[in-house]
Structure formats: structure tokens, C-alpha cells
Scaffold this active site. Structure first.
Site, PDB file in Angstrom:
ATOM      1  N   GLN A   1      -7.009 -16.529  -3.025  1.00  0.00           N
ATOM      2  CA  GLN A   1      -7.264 -15.619  -4.143  1.00  0.00           C
ATOM      3  C   GLN A   1      -8.599 -15.912  -4.814  1.00  0.00           C
ATOM      4  O   GLN A   1      -9.338 -15.002  -5.176  1.00  0.00           O
ATOM      5  CB  GLN A   1      -6.130 -15.713  -5.172  1.00  0.00           C
TER       6      GLN A   1
ATOM      7  N   HIS B   1       0.840  -1.208   0.000  1.00  0.00           N
ATOM      8  CA  HIS B   1       0.000   0.000   0.000  1.00  0.00           C
ATOM      9  C   HIS B   1       0.873   1.256   0.000  1.00  0.00           C
ATOM     10  O   HIS B   1       0.864   2.039   0.948  1.00  0.00           O
ATOM     11  CB  HIS B   1      -0.943  -0.021   1.206  1.00  0.00           C
ATOM     12  N   ASN B   2       1.589   1.427  -1.079  1.00  0.00           N
ATOM     13  CA  ASN B   2       2.544   2.528  -1.215  1.00  0.00           C
ATOM     14  C   ASN B   2       2.161   3.401  -2.418  1.00  0.00           C
ATOM     15  O   ASN B   2       1.067   3.264  -2.970  1.00  0.00           O
ATOM     16  CB  ASN B   2       3.959   1.966  -1.364  1.00  0.00           C
ATOM     17  N   TRP B   3       3.070   4.286  -2.816  1.00  0.00           N
ATOM     18  CA  TRP B   3       2.785   5.190  -3.929  1.00  0.00           C
ATOM     19  C   TRP B   3       2.466   4.438  -5.212  1.00  0.00           C
ATOM     20  O   TRP B   3       1.559   4.845  -5.972  1.00  0.00           O
ATOM     21  CB  TRP B   3       3.971   6.126  -4.149  1.00  0.00           C
ATOM     22  N   ARG B   4       3.155   3.360  -5.486  1.00  0.00           N
ATOM     23  CA  ARG B   4       2.920   2.616  -6.732  1.00  0.00           C
ATOM     24  C   ARG B   4       1.483   2.100  -6.793  1.00  0.00           C
ATOM     25  O   ARG B   4       0.851   2.116  -7.851  1.00  0.00           O
ATOM     26  CB  ARG B   4       3.910   1.452  -6.835  1.00  0.00           C
ATOM     27  N   HIS B   5       0.993   1.615  -5.670  1.00  0.00           N
ATOM     28  CA  HIS B   5      -0.398   1.135  -5.636  1.00  0.00           C
ATOM     29  C   HIS B   5      -1.355   2.285  -5.935  1.00  0.00           C
ATOM     30  O   HIS B   5      -2.275   2.150  -6.758  1.00  0.00           O
ATOM     31  CB  HIS B   5      -0.712   0.529  -4.268  1.00  0.00           C
TER      32      HIS B   5
ATOM     33  N   ASP C   1      -9.457  -0.007  -6.795  1.00  0.00           N
ATOM     34  CA  ASP C   1      -8.602  -0.390  -5.669  1.00  0.00           C
ATOM     35  C   ASP C   1      -8.129  -1.837  -5.777  1.00  0.00           C
ATOM     36  O   ASP C   1      -7.013  -2.168  -5.377  1.00  0.00           O
ATOM     37  CB  ASP C   1      -9.370  -0.173  -4.361  1.00  0.00           C
TER      38      ASP C   1
ATOM     39  N   HIS D   1      -5.854   7.922  -1.806  1.00  0.00           N
ATOM     40  CA  HIS D   1      -6.729   7.044  -1.029  1.00  0.00           C
ATOM     41  C   HIS D   1      -6.022   6.197   0.017  1.00  0.00           C
ATOM     42  O   HIS D   1      -6.669   5.671   0.930  1.00  0.00           O
ATOM     43  CB  HIS D   1      -7.545   6.139  -1.970  1.00  0.00           C
ATOM     44  N   ASP D   2      -4.707   6.039  -0.061  1.00  0.00           N
ATOM     45  CA  ASP D   2      -3.972   5.258   0.947  1.00  0.00           C
ATOM     46  C   ASP D   2      -2.825   6.062   1.557  1.00  0.00           C
ATOM     47  O   ASP D   2      -1.836   5.487   2.037  1.00  0.00           O
ATOM     48  CB  ASP D   2      -3.440   3.958   0.348  1.00  0.00           C
TER      49      ASP D   2
END
Length: 588
Positions: free
Chosen positions: A542, A338-342, A489, A378-379
Site C-alpha cells: 500500500q 470492481h463492482n457497482w459500489r466502486h 478511481d 468506467h468499469d
């Protein structure tokens, strides 16, 4: 007290007047008189004894009342514990079978309109049973809450000793089918603060031993409600101070970790030309961020705003959009997933839904702008742990927000950056437009809480199945935007299989990291999804994730707009791949 001859003596004298012996008559009437006099004295003695007994009982109750007041002011750090004490003491004080306390929503205390009053919490205790917090259904539909609402709006005490005979409030007596409590009598009083606002209602029911509530009871409970009002007011003030302290702690924690983008980085980005959208493949459902550098992700994010013409429409200076974008990126922690890339990938999916997915036609400029800002934000400041973990470790964030804890924090961080000097990309909006776009951003970020998704999915499904919805109504439009946020998301589940496997392992590793903390530091067993010992069950998990969350939302969105069907098809393909992988592992 006067002891005149009773009428029965005169009657007896009249009956004996025909007696020949006057002396006998006098003796007999004197005896009757003396007997009645003795009886009257005995009755007087009993009445005096009863009066002394009642006075003694009243004195004891006043002592109980004073003792209760003393205890209330010792219990001021938690509203629920305070009300528990109030209810327990009330039953002893009022000698009743049931007691309820209703707390009025603080947000409407300044309103003078009766229709604005509603209860935020309710507490209930039946004699011999446990204290409990009432449900929302109880607060909205029970006959007891209707009485309480009547008292809260009229600000008058209600004392009904024969429920079945009271016609004035008979409309409040209708009970639910599951209400087995036999209501006989009821005493209900408003609880006021020192400004004269109703902050709650105290309600006692069914005086014990078949008795009725007296005027003394009314006086006692009205005095009692004054102490309750002071206790509730002080407890709310205490909780307010605790929340402010927690907010301050969160602010210090965030500020110690983050900083606004440096001017050097901003100038460097300002002087770099922005690649074309086709060169970056921004319109592709199979977009791959892994081949881009961090600087290229910033430029690609700016390109999305350019392609939607948002920089021109809202006259956003180039250095401001660069500074804001760099600040947003800097406010993401270096956690596993849950970082910038996400956040960048979520924004790209939204951009593709709007353009290639043809959702642009359903959104206005403010909505498009709000959705892109929400996706990128959003995160913000995600810690790599979920909402449940914040509550487990009693984090300051959990004290601030009891529901959607992290999502509220992400929104707060978004606003903090926008309000920082040089970062306000909304500075040219009118006050009304600014207020509206902030609402769009907030609702969109909160929609990424899967708990809200599950709560609202049924309503969305009904609208989709009607096949007549045009998505014009503001409430329904907000529901649509929320489902689009959820779809973006979790959109990694729709990527080509090679990318999906890599991303799924990143997500799993972040979950396992939280599970390790829970097991090693909190000494609790993590749920299977976060248990590293069960990493071989990833394919099975999954498939479960796809079935319960992903496929339903993508299927519904594809029915709303066929241009979104590539997300649905990609999700189905990956489900087949995960299921095959699970079957192969089962054979082994």
C-alpha cells in the site's frame, strides 16, 4: 556476329609495308589475322557462356518468385509472420544485405492527400541478423523510412546505385547518430492493393558482392510487390474477420450475462422520492456508501445529476434517468471490488471534486455530464481480473483491443446501454454536442488505465509547475479531466482510516483471486501484489502504491485547485498509517 579484321591488323600491315619480302608480309599479316580471329571466336564463346549463365540466373530467380507467391498465399492468418516470410524471401531473391517492409495505416487508405500517409508498422531484417519489428522512432525519424515515405507519396520506384552521388534525394540521407549501417545502394518500390492504393513499401539495400541493382532487379521486385500486395490485403481481411468474430463472441457473452433493467424495477424507482444531497452527505470527502442500500445508491446517483442541474439543462425524463441508472448497475458483475459500489464511489468523488473542490468553475455542462457518466460506467462488465490477465488467457477481449483492453470494453458497454431503447439520457443533444460528449466519455474512461496515467503524468506535471496554465486549450483540458478520473478511481486511498482498511482488503482479495487462478489453472507464479502467500506484505504494498501513483496525482491537483487539497491530505494520513502498520509487523 561479324568477324572483320581488327584495326590492329591494318596497323601491322602498314608497319611492314617497307619490307622487301612481299610474301613474308603476306604470311605475317595472315598469321595475325588468324590469331585475332581465334581470339574473337573465344571472346564470343565467353560472351555466349556469360549470357547463358545470366539467363539461367534470371530463370532461377523467376522460379524463386513463383515459389514465394505460392508460399505467401499459404501464410494469411498473421501479418507479422507473413512479412517475416516476405523479407526472408526478398533477401534471397534480390541478393541484398538488408530489407525493410513498411505497412501504411489502414485508416488513411481512402485519403488522396500525401500528408495524410503514415506508417502503422515497420519490419526490418539485416543479413545474418534476426527479423524484428521496428520502433515508432524508426518509422518517424530514420532515413530509410524517409525514402519509404517518398515512395509511398509519389507511388514511384526509386533505384539509387550510388547513394553519395544522388543530389535529388540527398536530403533523405541524413542518418541518426546511432545508425551504423553503411548505405551504398537502395531499391524501393510501392506495394499496392487492387484498388490502386499504396498499402506498403518494400525496400532492399546494398546488393551483395559490391554489385548494383539492375533493371532486371527492378522488374523482379515490382512483380514481387504485386504478390506482396495481395498477401497483405488478404491477411488484413482475415484479421478483420477474426476481430469481427471476437467482437461477436464478446457480445454474446455479455448479453448472456446482462439484461436491461426490468420495467417493474424502473417503475418502483420512479415512485420513490429522491433524498436531499445533505441527507446523503454527497458533498463530503468522507462519504461512506457502506451505510446505504443498493436502491439508495441509485437515488444518490440521480441526486448528483439533479444537484448539477443536468436533468433540467438536457431535459432528461425522470423515468429515462432511472432506467439508465438501473441498467448501468445491472451491467456490473458481482466481483469482489470492481463492482457497482466502486463505480458509485468514483462518481461521488467526482461530484465532490466539482462542487466542494471548486472544479465546477473549470468545466462546462457537457464536461460535467460526461464526467459523471464516465465515472458510473468506467468499469462496466469488469471481470475481477486485469488487462494482463486477458492477454494471458487469450480472451476474446484481448483480440479486440491490444492496449487498454478492459477500458475499451467498458466504454463499449457504456455506449451499448445509452443506445438501448429507453436508456438514452443524451437524446436531446444536438449531433455536434452528442459527438463531443461521447468523446469526453471515451477519453475519461480510457484515462482510468494506469498505463496511460504513467505515460501522461509527466506532461501534466510540466503544465502544473509552469503555474501559468489556465486549462482552456482542449488538449490540456482533456489531460486535466484524465487526471481527475485517476484521482477519483483510486480515491478510496483518501478515505478515513477505518474505511480505507476495509476497502484495501477488498482490493487485495480480488487481486489474490486472480493470482489463485494464475497459479492453479494457468500454472504460472503471480506477481507479489496478487500472491495470496504474501498477504502479510499488504501494508508495504500500500505504501508503494501510494508513493508511485496516488500522492503525485493528488499533489498536482491540489496545486491546480486548492479546493482539492483534502484528497492530498487524506492520502498522506493513510500513508503514515500503513507505514506504522508495516513497522509494527517488521518488529514482530
Amino acid at each position: 556476329m561479324s568477324f572483320s579484321r581488327p584495326e590492329v591488323i591494318d596497323q601491322t600491315i602498314a608497319q611492314l609495308s617497307s619490307s622487301s619480302s612481299s610474301s613474308a608480309l603476306q604470311l605475317k599479316s595472315k598469321k595475325i589475322y588468324d590469331d585475332e580471329l581465334i581470339q574473337s571466336k573465344n571472346m564470343s564463346s565467353k560472351n555466349e557462356s556469360k549470357s547463358i549463365k545470366e539467363n539461367f540466373s534470371l530463370l532461377n530467380r523467376l522460379k524463386l518468385l513463383l515459389n514465394l507467391a505460392r508460399n505467401l498465399f499459404r501464410e494469411q492468418d498473421d501479418l507479422e509472420r507473413l512479412v517475416n516470410k516476405i523479407i526472408t524471401e526478398s533477401q534471397g531473391l534480390m541478393q541484398c544485405a538488408r530489407c525493410c517492409i513498411y505497412i501504411v495505416d489502414q485508416s488513411i487508405l481512402s485519403s488522396n492527400k500525401p500528408e495524410d500517409i503514415h506508417f502503422s508498422k515497420g519490419f526490418d531484417m539485416i543479413y545474418g541478423e534476426e527479423f524484428k519489428v521496428t520502433t515508432n522512432d524508426f518509422l518517424e525519424n530514420s532515413r530509410y523510412a524517409k525514402f519509404a515515405y517518398h515512395v509511398a507519396t509519389t507511388m514511384e520506384t526509386v533505384n539509387i546505385n550510388e547513394i553519395s552521388n544522388d543530389h535529388a534525394l540527398s536530403h533523405l540521407l541524413i542518418s541518426n547518430n546511432d545508425d551504423k549501417f553503411e548505405l551504398k545502394n537502395l531499391l524501393c518500390v510501392p506495394i499496392m492493393d487492387d484498388d490502386g492504393h499504396v498499402i506498403g513499401v518494400s525496400q532492399v539495400m546494398n546488393k551483395l558482392h559490391g554489385r548494383a541493382f539492375t533493371e532486371d532487379d527492378v522488374a523482379i521486385i515490382e512483380a514481387f510487390s504485386v504478390f506482396c500486395g495481395l498477401g497483405i490485403h488478404n491477411t488484413r481481411q482475415y484479421e478483420y474477420v477474426v476481430r469481427l468474430t471476437a467482437k461477436q463472441n464478446v457480445a454474446f457473452e455479455v448479453l448472456s450475462y446482462h439484461a436491461v433493467a426490468s420495467e417493474e424495477d424502473v417503475q418502483r424507482m420512479v415512485n420513490v422520492s429522491i433524498p436531499e444531497a445533505n441527507q446523503l452527505r454527497l458533498y463530503s470527502w468522507e462519504f461512506n456508501d457502506m451505510i446505504l442500500t443498493d436502491d439508495e445508491t441509485i437515488l444518490a446517483s440521480i441526486r448528483m445529476f439533479v444537484e448539477l442541474d443536468l436533468l433540467k439543462i438536457y431535459r432528461i425524463p425522470h423515468d429515462v434517468i432511472c432506467r439508465w441508472m438501473l441498467s448501468v448497475k445491472k451491467n456490473y458483475r458481482l466481483v469482489i471490488y470492481h463492482n457497482w459500489r466502486h463505480a458509485f464511489n468514483v462518481a461521488q468523488t467526482m461530484f465532490t471534486m466539482l462542487t466542494a473542490g471548486r472544479m465546477n468553475a473549470r468545466m462546462n455542462d457537457l464536461e460535467r455530464m460526461g464526467l459523471l457518466i464516465a465515472c458510473l460506467s468506467h468499469d462496466l462488465d469488469h471481470r475481477g481480473t486485469n488487462n494482463a490477465f486477458q492477454a494471458k488467457v487469450d480472451a476474446p477481449l484481448a483480440k479486440l483491443y491490444s492496449t487498454s483492453t478492459l477500458e475499451h470494453h467498458h466504454f463499449d458497454q457504456c455506449i451499448m446501454i445509452l443506445q438501448t431503447e429507453g436508456n438514452n439520457i443524451l437524446q436531446t443533444l444536438t449531433p455536434d454536442d452528442y459527438k463531443l460528449i461521447i468523446h469526453y466519455i471515451e477519453s475519461a474512461i480510457l484515462a482510468t488505465d494506469l498505463a496511460l496515467y504513467f505515460r501522461k503524468r509527466g506532461d501534466f506535471q510540466k503544465l502544473v509547475e509552469s503555474r501559468q496554465e489556465r486549462w482552456i486549450d482542449p488538449g490540456r483540458k482533456e489531460l486535466l479531466r484524465g487526471m481527475m478520473m485517476t484521482a477519483c478511481d483510486v480515491a478510496a486511498i483518501c478515505k478515513p482510516w477505518e474505511m480505507q482498511q476495509v476497502i484495501a482488503k477488498l482490493v487485495a482479495n480480488e487481486f489474490f483471486h486472480q493470482g489463485d487462478i494464475e497459479r492453479n489453472q494457468l500454472h504460472v507464479e503471480p506477481i507479489p501484489m496478487m500472491d495470496r502467500d504474501k498477504k502479510d506484505e499488504l501494508p508495504k504494498m500500500q505504501v508503494g502504491f501510494i508513493d508511485s501513483i496516488c500522492l503525485p496525482v493528488y499533489k498536482m491537483l491540489a496545486e491546480v485547485e486548492s479546493g482539492l487539497s483534502p484528497l492530498y491530505e487524506g492520502c498522506k494520513r493513510n500513508r503514515e498509517n500503513w507505514e506504522k502498520l508495516q513497522q509494527e509487523r517488521d518488529k514482530l
